[in-house]
Design an enzyme around this catalytic site. Structure first.
Site, PDB file in Angstrom:
ATOM      1  N   PHE A   1       0.863  -1.187   0.000  1.00  0.00           N
ATOM      2  CA  PHE A   1       0.000   0.000   0.000  1.00  0.00           C
ATOM      3  C   PHE A   1       0.903   1.241   0.000  1.00  0.00           C
ATOM      4  CE2 PHE A   1      -2.819   3.246   1.650  1.00  0.00           C
ATOM      5  CZ  PHE A   1      -3.960   3.005   0.899  1.00  0.00           C
TER       6      PHE A   1
ATOM      7  N   ASP B   1       1.945  -5.025   8.477  1.00  0.00           N
ATOM      8  CA  ASP B   1       0.753  -4.173   8.371  1.00  0.00           C
ATOM      9  C   ASP B   1      -0.446  -5.116   8.227  1.00  0.00           C
ATOM     10  OD1 ASP B   1      -1.386  -2.571   7.516  1.00  0.00           O
ATOM     11  OD2 ASP B   1      -0.103  -1.232   6.349  1.00  0.00           O
TER      12      ASP B   1
ATOM     13  N   TYR C   1     -11.005   0.585  10.571  1.00  0.00           N
ATOM     14  CA  TYR C   1     -12.197   1.037   9.836  1.00  0.00           C
ATOM     15  C   TYR C   1     -12.606   0.101   8.709  1.00  0.00           C
ATOM     16  CZ  TYR C   1      -8.552   3.435   6.983  1.00  0.00           C
ATOM     17  OH  TYR C   1      -7.436   3.741   6.240  1.00  0.00           O
ATOM     18  N   LYS C   2     -11.840  -0.980   8.510  1.00  0.00           N
ATOM     19  CA  LYS C   2     -12.205  -1.927   7.443  1.00  0.00           C
ATOM     20  C   LYS C   2     -13.033  -3.061   8.059  1.00  0.00           C
ATOM     21  CE  LYS C   2      -7.872  -0.881   5.034  1.00  0.00           C
ATOM     22  NZ  LYS C   2      -8.323  -0.158   3.844  1.00  0.00           N
TER      23      LYS C   2
ATOM     24  N   ARG D   1     -12.311  -4.454  -7.043  1.00  0.00           N
ATOM     25  CA  ARG D   1     -12.173  -5.197  -5.772  1.00  0.00           C
ATOM     26  C   ARG D   1     -13.555  -5.458  -5.182  1.00  0.00           C
ATOM     27  NH1 ARG D   1      -8.265  -2.458  -1.420  1.00  0.00           N
ATOM     28  NH2 ARG D   1      -9.960  -0.943  -1.465  1.00  0.00           N
TER      29      ARG D   1
HETATM   30  C1  LIG Z   1      -2.173  -1.867   3.883  1.00  0.00           C
HETATM   31  C2  LIG Z   1      -2.697  -0.523   4.232  1.00  0.00           C
HETATM   32  N1  LIG Z   1      -1.996   0.273   5.061  1.00  0.00           N
HETATM   33  C3  LIG Z   1      -2.450   1.507   5.388  1.00  0.00           C
HETATM   34  C4  LIG Z   1      -3.639   1.982   4.895  1.00  0.00           C
HETATM   35  C5  LIG Z   1      -4.169   3.349   5.194  1.00  0.00           C
HETATM   36  O1  LIG Z   1      -3.525   4.007   6.205  1.00  0.00           O
HETATM   37  P1  LIG Z   1      -4.207   5.299   6.871  1.00  0.00           P
HETATM   38  O2  LIG Z   1      -5.395   4.829   7.638  1.00  0.00           O
HETATM   39  O3  LIG Z   1      -3.147   5.895   7.683  1.00  0.00           O
HETATM   40  O4  LIG Z   1      -4.671   6.182   5.757  1.00  0.00           O
HETATM   41  C6  LIG Z   1      -4.395   1.174   4.055  1.00  0.00           C
HETATM   42  C7  LIG Z   1      -5.688   1.702   3.533  1.00  0.00           C
HETATM   43  O5  LIG Z   1      -6.395   1.098   2.793  1.00  0.00           O
HETATM   44  C8  LIG Z   1      -3.907  -0.093   3.710  1.00  0.00           C
HETATM   45  O6  LIG Z   1      -4.604  -0.885   2.881  1.00  0.00           O
END
Ligand SMILES: Cc1ncc(COP(=O)(O)O)c(C=O)c1O
Length: 413
Positions: free
Chosen positions: A128, A200, A225-226, A374
């Site tokens: 990401f 992550d 939030y997912k 997706r």
């Molecule tokens: C793997 C991954 N890391 C980080 C994030 C987003 O990070 P943040 O909440 O700091 O915008 C996402 C968002 O979809 C993600 O898929």
């Protein structure tokens, strides 16, 4: 061949089916985007009203103590811990994934700093973007000769890690492809070469079983939030296992990470334990809602969620390949269960336009460059009949070419 009636039968036998009632999903919508923004637990509205009307409105500043606001990052971390194989006192819910990644990566580099030969961070080009950007920002700012080594596929990982590697930084389930790493194998590889590994879990927490301890992880961050249904922009989490806590020094040394925040001392002294991963005052309204999503998770198990997730994603792949066979769709997500997360991605030359048409017909997924549609499957509220109906609408759109390739792109795709 699977029929809609088969799907209805599976819904009738689904042990998770009753949990859908705990979410407020609008009528006429098939929501396949819980991998980007989870649906709202019904209880979130009541909780928001309680926080805003009572705790803030009536109790005012007393709520930092009386309503447990100050302890909330740790309390939510304790609720989240069993979902990711963490122990009590190892997780806090706080800040954003990007910010937590910065803290974790900085602390990991610091743990390795004594070895001047270790100046490489290994990650994926398809990670990401924020993960790569945060690493670029940190290393540029440190200006101590750190470089990023970007691999182009998971198969390149073994050759990319060596005696020069300080940290391997991977996303467990890839946001675009849905590829899931074998955490234990990748962590072992990093450790064989003396590197630390930072995971992550943005697309893993609440979506696939994670056991950070058994998986040999050193540090982890992730998002609420997912699949955890915490709400738009809800605070993220950071995991630091007990064995690393005494050496965990992160540069965002704000007062919430201080050993005695209200001593108001002029010098920073990190708190004992996981509190040292905190920085400053948290968005309490948003943070409080994270509990609502976690509550639903506590009514089932990650094993049950995983079994249904695989059944839903298998069904979606089977139906798309059978019923949309005449169209140029390419499966991007691994067929192997062990390497699959909880979303499925298909390419289509007009992926953006097709997704826009799906959304207009009430099937909400999303689009990622290049040409990837997706579809996220959240076992807590997605039914087998949803999968059938979504594929039928997709087939109809493709058969009739009912999409506009000149459609103007929204800022968020
Ligand atoms: C793997 C991954 N890391 C980080 C994030 C987003 O990070 P943040 O909440 O700091 O915008 C996402 C968002 O979809 C993600 O898929």
């Amino acid at each position: 061949m699977t029929t809609r009636n088969h799907c209805l039968e599976r819904d009738a036998q689904d042990p998770l089916a009753s949990l859908r009632d705990q979410f407020d999903l609008p009528a006429g919508i098939i929501y396949l985007d819980g991998n980007s923004l989870g649906a709202r637990p019904k209880s979130a509205l009541t909780r928001a009203q309680q926080v805003i009307a009572q705790e803030w409105g009536k109790d005012l500043i007393r709520s930092w103590n009386a309503a447990g606001w100050f302890e909330l990052p740790k309390r939510l971390g304790k609720l989240l811990a069993p979902l990711i194989g963490a122990a009590d006192g190892e997780v806090v819910v706080t800040d954003t994934t990007s910010v937590n990644l910065f803290k974790a990566l900085a602390a990991a580099l610091d743990m390795q700093a004594a070895d001047a030969g270790r100046r490489v961070i290994v990650t994926e080009r398809s990670n990401f973007p924020t993960d790569i950007y945060m690493a670029q920002g940190l290393t540029t700012w440190l200006d101590r000769g750190y470089t990023l080594r970007l691999i182009d596929s998971p198969e390149e990982l073994p050759a990319a890690i060596g005696a020069d590697t300080a940290v391997v930084m991977l996303t467990h389930v890839n946001y675009r492809t849905g590829y899931q790493y074998d955490m234990q194998a990748a962590s072992a590889l990093a450790h064989e070469h003396g590197a630390l590994i930072l995971w992550d879990l943005a697309h893993s927490a609440g979506a696939v079983p994670v056991d950070l301890h058994a998986g040999g992880a050193d540090l982890a961050v992730g998002c609420t939030y997912k699949y955890l249904n915490g709400g738009p922009g809800a605070p993220a989490f950071i995991w630091v296992p007990k064995k690393h806590q005494p050496h965990f020094h992160q540069p965002l040394s704000g007062w919430w990470g201080h050993a005695a925040p209200f001593a108001m001392a002029p010098d920073f002294q990190p708190a004992e334990g996981i509190a040292r991963a905190l920085c400053g005052t948290q968005p309490i309204v948003s943070l409080a809602l994270v509990e609502c999503g976690l509550d639903v998770h506590h009514q089932t198990s990650m094993a049950a969620i995983r079994a249904k997730s695989l059944a839903l994603t298998d069904l979606f792949i089977e139906l798309v390949e059978a019923r949309c066979a005449a169209h140029p769709l390419g499966l991007v997500t691994p067929r192997a269960h062990a390497n699959r997360g909880s979303h499925v991605s298909f390419t289509h030359p007009h992926g953006y336009a097709v997704m826009a048409a799906l959304i207009a017909r009430g099937v909400i997924g999303d689009y990622r460059e290049p040409a990837i549609m997706r579809f996220g499957f959240t076992p807590l509220y997605t039914s087998y009949a949803d999968v059938w109906d979504a594929v039928e609408i997709l087939r109809d759109i493709l058969d009739r070419k009912d999409y506009n390739i000149d459609a103007k792109r929204d800022a968020v795709t």
